[in-house]
Every structure is written in C-alpha cells, then in structure tokens.
Design an enzyme around this catalytic site. Structure first.
Site, PDB file in Angstrom:
ATOM      1  N   ARG A  91      39.397  45.408  35.237  1.00 18.30           N
ATOM      2  CA  ARG A  91      38.180  45.786  35.975  1.00 18.30           C
ATOM      3  C   ARG A  91      38.343  47.203  36.526  1.00 18.30           C
ATOM      4  NH1 ARG A  91      37.156  41.929  40.846  1.00 18.30           N
ATOM      5  NH2 ARG A  91      36.858  40.478  39.099  1.00 18.30           N
ATOM      6  N   HIS A 136      42.710  42.964  39.370  1.00 16.20           N
ATOM      7  CA  HIS A 136      42.117  43.177  38.053  1.00 16.20           C
ATOM      8  C   HIS A 136      42.262  44.622  37.586  1.00 16.20           C
ATOM      9  CE1 HIS A 136      40.007  39.362  37.140  1.00 16.20           C
ATOM     10  NE2 HIS A 136      39.882  39.240  38.451  1.00 16.20           N
ATOM     11  N   ASP A 143      40.157  36.245  34.656  1.00 18.58           N
ATOM     12  CA  ASP A 143      39.348  35.116  35.112  1.00 18.58           C
ATOM     13  C   ASP A 143      38.948  34.311  33.886  1.00 18.58           C
ATOM     14  OD1 ASP A 143      39.510  36.174  37.664  1.00 18.58           O
ATOM     15  OD2 ASP A 143      37.519  37.092  37.602  1.00 18.58           O
ATOM     16  N   GLU A 201      40.654  30.615  44.103  1.00 17.61           N
ATOM     17  CA  GLU A 201      39.754  30.750  42.956  1.00 17.61           C
ATOM     18  C   GLU A 201      40.372  30.035  41.764  1.00 17.61           C
ATOM     19  OE1 GLU A 201      39.283  34.963  42.403  1.00 17.61           O
ATOM     20  OE2 GLU A 201      37.889  35.171  44.095  1.00 17.61           O
ATOM     21  N   HIS A 204      41.212  32.293  38.514  1.00 16.33           N
ATOM     22  CA  HIS A 204      41.875  33.601  38.676  1.00 16.33           C
ATOM     23  C   HIS A 204      43.385  33.491  38.480  1.00 16.33           C
ATOM     24  CE1 HIS A 204      42.136  37.593  40.922  1.00 16.33           C
ATOM     25  NE2 HIS A 204      43.386  37.163  40.982  1.00 16.33           N
TER      26      HIS A 204
END
Length: 222
Positions: A91, A136, A143, A201, A204
């Site tokens: 990301r 990320h 994910d 999460e 994740h």
C-alpha cells in the site's frame, strides 16, 4: 526528511528491471497465477467509498519473500479446492495519507453503515482503526480471505473485510461455530507458513522477518 532520503536511495539503487518496481518486489499474479484478487482500494467498495490515491490498477505487489510464502499457502489450499483471495497487499504511503485525510473529515460518512456502524468517525484515530503509518507500505503485509473453488464463494468469516469493530477481532466470540472455524483455518495456515496475524483484524497478516521493516514506500500500484 530522513524518510525521503531513504526513498531516494531505494529508487536509485534498487530499481527493478520490470515496470519500475523497487528491487525485492514482484507482481504476485506473475508468481501465483491461480491466486484471486479483489483490490478493494482500486474500487469504491471500501470504507472511504472512493478509489484511493496510489491505486491505478487491480494488481498485487509484494516483496519476493512474502510472495514465496504465499505461494506455499496457495499450493496447500488448491489441494483442498480452496484459494487465497487478496484484498490488499503493498500500500503506497500516499494511500495511508489519504485514509488519514478522510478520517479527519467527520462529515463524510458515506460508508458508515457497512464498515463502521458502531464507531464514531471522530474516534477512528483513538481506537487505532486509522494510523499515519501502515505495515502494508513496507511490502510484506497482506489482507486476505479464502474462497471455495467449488462454489466460488468466500468462506464466511463473520464480518466483511475492513469492518471496524471488535466483531473483526480474531478472538471475538459472538460468531457462529462455522465462522470461528473458518477464521481459525485462515489463521492456522497463514501462521504455519511464515506470517504473523494481527489480533484485531482476522484478514491481516505480516511476514515474519520482513525485509523492509519500518521502511515506508510510496511508489504507485500500476
């Protein structure tokens, strides 16, 4: 200023021969053609309701090491007529910045009912759903969920991806037995193959011993 210097060093010294990826990064579907991809931030189907800055193509980028570990996992799943499905991987830092900017605008609640119905948007920072840095951006965090290749449906994990709330915690008890078994199956296969999970999460995971820890890249996804 220090981070900008780091980025310059990597961009000048570690430039890959393929499509301006820094050295050490690969396109995951080149290495694992069978893997499924639904890059949520390249669509409006995410908590912001908009395509996120830095996502210009529906392609997945990760470090070579993380991709190698994923390849082993995908092989094991295919033997059971299952597949990984990737929602997000590398990301860009500019995307993290876009999340921060979005979170500060408390009047933009377009996707509240779907993604954070029980959390006040003004509390997203305090409750650590939004941060100024993301693992990320170091390139070894992913994910994911699991898809049944017979039905072509995702396994029921009890909440949607990116749902903000304790319902998404790995240890949350207010889900069905089957939903919990699905979560535990995902946790087990990822953890056994080199990834560590994030307790809040279920989707994740970060590669243990990630090569670029605490380096936050900002090249766009294309």
């Amino acid at each position: 200023m220090k981070l900008k210097i780091v980025f310059s060093i990597f961009s000048l010294v570690w430039l890959s021969a393929k499509a301006q990826l820094p050295y050490g990064f690969v396109y995951v579907d080149d290495e694992i053609p069978s893997i499924k991809v639904e890059l949520r931030y390249f669509s409006t189907n995410n908590f912001t309701g908009k395509v996120v800055d830095g996502y210009t193509d529906d392609v997945v980028i990760l470090t070579k090491q993380a991709t190698k570990a994923l390849k082993k996992i995908q092989k094991q799943l295919l033997e059971q007529n299952l597949s990984l499905k990737i929602f997000d991987a590398y990301r860009p830092q500019r995307a993290v910045n876009a999340f921060w900017k979005w979170a500060k605008n408390v009047n933009d609640t377009l996707m509240k009912q779907e993604y954070y119905p029980n959390v006040a948007k003004k509390n997203l920072f305090k409750e650590e759903y939004i941060a100024t840095r993301s693992r990320h951006s170091s390139g070894s965090t992913i994910d994911v969920t699991i898809v049944d290749l017979i039905t072509n449906k995702e396994l029921d994990m009890g909440t949607p991806y990116d749902y903000f709330g304790p319902e998404s915690w790995v240890s949350y008890e207010g889900i069905t037995k089957q939903q919990n078994e699905n979560r535990m199956f995902l946790q087990t296969i990822m953890n056994k193959n080199g990834f560590r999970s994030y307790p809040k999460e279920w989707w994740h995971f970060t590669l243990r011993g990630e090569p670029f820890r605490n380096i936050y890249f900002d090249f766009i996804i294309e």
